[in-house]
Design a protein around this motif. Sequence first.
Motif, PDB file in Angstrom:
ATOM      1  N   SER A  94       0.846  -1.191   0.000  1.00 51.41           N
ATOM      2  CA  SER A  94       0.000   0.000   0.000  1.00 51.41           C
ATOM      3  C   SER A  94       0.882   1.241   0.000  1.00 51.41           C
ATOM      4  CB  SER A  94      -0.883   0.008   1.249  1.00 51.41           C
ATOM      5  OG  SER A  94      -0.078   0.185   2.416  1.00 51.41           O
ATOM      6  N   ALA A  95       0.281   2.380  -0.271  1.00 61.46           N
ATOM      7  CA  ALA A  95       1.052   3.623  -0.296  1.00 61.46           C
ATOM      8  C   ALA A  95       1.692   3.913   1.053  1.00 61.46           C
ATOM      9  CB  ALA A  95       0.149   4.787  -0.713  1.00 61.46           C
ATOM     10  N   SER A  96       0.948   3.706   2.143  1.00 66.18           N
ATOM     11  CA  SER A  96       1.498   3.996   3.470  1.00 66.18           C
ATOM     12  C   SER A  96       2.635   3.052   3.825  1.00 66.18           C
ATOM     13  CB  SER A  96       0.403   3.923   4.534  1.00 66.18           C
ATOM     14  OG  SER A  96      -0.185   2.626   4.567  1.00 66.18           O
ATOM     15  N   ASP A  97       2.485   1.763   3.511  1.00 65.02           N
ATOM     16  CA  ASP A  97       3.561   0.809   3.782  1.00 65.02           C
ATOM     17  C   ASP A  97       4.770   1.088   2.893  1.00 65.02           C
ATOM     18  OD1 ASP A  97       2.200  -0.476   5.758  1.00 65.02           O
ATOM     19  OD2 ASP A  97       1.609  -2.203   4.555  1.00 65.02           O
ATOM     20  N   ALA A  98       4.519   1.463   1.643  1.00 62.92           N
ATOM     21  CA  ALA A  98       5.632   1.787   0.744  1.00 62.92           C
ATOM     22  C   ALA A  98       6.418   2.982   1.267  1.00 62.92           C
ATOM     23  CB  ALA A  98       5.104   2.076  -0.663  1.00 62.92           C
ATOM     24  N   GLU A  99       5.707   3.972   1.799  1.00 63.84           N
ATOM     25  CA  GLU A  99       6.388   5.134   2.376  1.00 63.84           C
ATOM     26  C   GLU A  99       7.224   4.717   3.588  1.00 63.84           C
ATOM     27  OE1 GLU A  99       5.230   9.301   4.631  1.00 63.84           O
ATOM     28  OE2 GLU A  99       3.900   8.528   3.068  1.00 63.84           O
ATOM     29  N   ASP A 100       6.638   3.910   4.477  1.00 63.94           N
ATOM     30  CA  ASP A 100       7.366   3.441   5.656  1.00 63.94           C
ATOM     31  C   ASP A 100       8.644   2.706   5.271  1.00 63.94           C
ATOM     32  OD1 ASP A 100       5.531   4.439   7.407  1.00 63.94           O
ATOM     33  OD2 ASP A 100       4.528   2.533   7.796  1.00 63.94           O
ATOM     34  N   LEU A 101       8.505   1.780   4.321  1.00 64.71           N
ATOM     35  CA  LEU A 101       9.639   0.943   3.949  1.00 64.71           C
ATOM     36  C   LEU A 101      10.720   1.743   3.226  1.00 64.71           C
ATOM     37  CD1 LEU A 101       7.651  -2.214   2.856  1.00 64.71           C
ATOM     38  CD2 LEU A 101       9.290  -2.088   4.750  1.00 64.71           C
ATOM     39  N   THR A 102      10.313   2.682   2.401  1.00 62.35           N
ATOM     40  CA  THR A 102      11.299   3.531   1.730  1.00 62.35           C
ATOM     41  C   THR A 102      12.058   4.366   2.737  1.00 62.35           C
ATOM     42  OG1 THR A 102       9.900   3.630  -0.250  1.00 62.35           O
ATOM     43  CG2 THR A 102      11.632   5.287  -0.062  1.00 62.35           C
ATOM     44  N   GLN A 103      11.337   4.917   3.711  1.00 56.18           N
ATOM     45  CA  GLN A 103      11.982   5.679   4.789  1.00 56.18           C
ATOM     46  C   GLN A 103      13.005   4.807   5.523  1.00 56.18           C
ATOM     47  OE1 GLN A 103      10.853   9.355   4.622  1.00 56.18           O
ATOM     48  NE2 GLN A 103      10.737   8.976   6.801  1.00 56.18           N
ATOM     49  N   GLN A 104      12.553   3.622   5.918  1.00 55.57           N
ATOM     50  CA  GLN A 104      13.422   2.712   6.661  1.00 55.57           C
ATOM     51  C   GLN A 104      14.662   2.339   5.859  1.00 55.57           C
ATOM     52  OE1 GLN A 104      11.562  -0.692   8.741  1.00 55.57           O
ATOM     53  NE2 GLN A 104       9.600   0.239   8.196  1.00 55.57           N
ATOM     54  N   PHE A 105      14.437   2.054   4.584  1.00 53.69           N
ATOM     55  CA  PHE A 105      15.549   1.607   3.744  1.00 53.69           C
ATOM     56  C   PHE A 105      16.650   2.652   3.676  1.00 53.69           C
ATOM     57  CE2 PHE A 105      17.399   1.672  -0.614  1.00 53.69           C
ATOM     58  CZ  PHE A 105      18.214   0.560  -0.483  1.00 53.69           C
ATOM     59  N   ALA A 123       7.617   7.792  12.896  1.00 54.53           N
ATOM     60  CA  ALA A 123       7.969   8.851  13.836  1.00 54.53           C
ATOM     61  C   ALA A 123       8.775   9.965  13.191  1.00 54.53           C
ATOM     62  CB  ALA A 123       8.761   8.252  15.009  1.00 54.53           C
ATOM     63  N   ARG A 124       9.581   9.617  12.193  1.00 51.77           N
ATOM     64  CA  ARG A 124      10.444  10.626  11.598  1.00 51.77           C
ATOM     65  C   ARG A 124       9.728  11.370  10.473  1.00 51.77           C
ATOM     66  NH1 ARG A 124      12.614   5.679   9.779  1.00 51.77           N
ATOM     67  NH2 ARG A 124      14.132   5.714  11.473  1.00 51.77           N
ATOM     68  N   PRO A 125      10.104  12.619  10.230  1.00 56.04           N
ATOM     69  CA  PRO A 125       9.487  13.388   9.131  1.00 56.04           C
ATOM     70  C   PRO A 125       9.773  12.702   7.791  1.00 56.04           C
ATOM     71  CG  PRO A 125      10.768  14.806  10.594  1.00 56.04           C
ATOM     72  CD  PRO A 125      11.104  13.392  10.955  1.00 56.04           C
ATOM     73  N   PRO A 126       8.863  12.855   6.829  1.00 63.38           N
ATOM     74  CA  PRO A 126       9.087  12.254   5.509  1.00 63.38           C
ATOM     75  C   PRO A 126      10.383  12.750   4.883  1.00 63.38           C
ATOM     76  CG  PRO A 126       6.826  13.009   5.725  1.00 63.38           C
ATOM     77  CD  PRO A 126       7.570  13.545   6.905  1.00 63.38           C
ATOM     78  N   MET A 127      11.153  11.830   4.326  1.00 66.51           N
ATOM     79  CA  MET A 127      12.405  12.196   3.674  1.00 66.51           C
ATOM     80  C   MET A 127      12.169  12.747   2.270  1.00 66.51           C
ATOM     81  SD  MET A 127      14.668   8.835   4.753  1.00 66.51           S
ATOM     82  CE  MET A 127      16.200   9.401   4.022  1.00 66.51           C
ATOM     83  N   PHE A 128      11.065  12.318   1.625  1.00 67.38           N
ATOM     84  CA  PHE A 128      10.817  12.659   0.231  1.00 67.38           C
ATOM     85  C   PHE A 128       9.335  13.018   0.042  1.00 67.38           C
ATOM     86  CE2 PHE A 128      13.891   9.081   0.409  1.00 67.38           C
ATOM     87  CZ  PHE A 128      15.034   9.780   0.051  1.00 67.38           C
ATOM     88  N   PRO A 129       8.981  13.649  -1.083  1.00 68.22           N
ATOM     89  CA  PRO A 129       7.574  13.958  -1.375  1.00 68.22           C
ATOM     90  C   PRO A 129       6.837  12.723  -1.901  1.00 68.22           C
ATOM     91  CG  PRO A 129       8.976  14.812  -3.112  1.00 68.22           C
ATOM     92  CD  PRO A 129       9.896  14.295  -2.046  1.00 68.22           C
ATOM     93  N   TYR A 130       6.419  11.852  -0.977  1.00 65.15           N
ATOM     94  CA  TYR A 130       5.824  10.577  -1.363  1.00 65.15           C
ATOM     95  C   TYR A 130       4.503  10.726  -2.112  1.00 65.15           C
ATOM     96  CZ  TYR A 130       9.308   8.385   1.656  1.00 65.15           C
ATOM     97  OH  TYR A 130      10.488   7.964   2.217  1.00 65.15           O
ATOM     98  N   ALA A 131       3.712  11.727  -1.744  1.00 67.48           N
ATOM     99  CA  ALA A 131       2.413  11.898  -2.404  1.00 67.48           C
ATOM    100  C   ALA A 131       2.599  12.102  -3.901  1.00 67.48           C
ATOM    101  CB  ALA A 131       1.668  13.079  -1.786  1.00 67.48           C
TER     102      ALA A 131
END
Length: 225
Positions: A47-58, A99-107
Amino acid sequence: MSRFPTTSWTLIRSAQDADIAHRRVLLGALIDRYWRAVYCFVRARNSASDAEDLTQQFFATLLARGDVDRLSSEFGSFRGFLHAALRNFLSNAGRAARARPPMFPYAEADAAWLEDPAPSPDEAFERRWAMDVFAVAFNQLEQEMTANGRQHHFEIFKAYADDRAAGGELTYRKVAERFGVEEDDVRNRLREVRIRLRALTKNILSDYLAPGEDVEKEMALLLGQ
């Protein structure tokens, strides 16, 4: 003609231990350019939210753990390194709190993904990578031609390229009429701009390829996306 400032994958890999901080700055510049390919790979099966989480983590893990400090020739190009590192990360990744601010403009990336989803994660990665390479080259082309007083050349090229990308049938004659030039002028300017765009693209490719890798082969791969 001088090149625009770039971040070289070879330079990142060859930096000495004392240059680790600088190396990470350079790595960050490459990440800023190509993060969308990672997001699209992850988004292809999440999903979009999980993709954002995983990209952040990576990317947070990649930078914090210092994998870049242990690079070797087996990783090849930055594209290959990032793709392999991502696959390895996802095989072991869990979900972390956002918890951390978004690193990139995921939307923005997700909107582009929804417009043109790829059949598989690998295809999503490669397609987005190619799009970002050509976007950087196109931007460099516009800057260069504007700085050199040839913005009219660029505008002719952009009008013709945009029409072709949209499936249109804009002819040289119609372009000439639109811009108030001769048809031969359109033909010559398009040829000139295409040659320069290809040169800029090859420069970009050489910045993330490993020594000895074939730029022409990489170009063919991207054009096939």
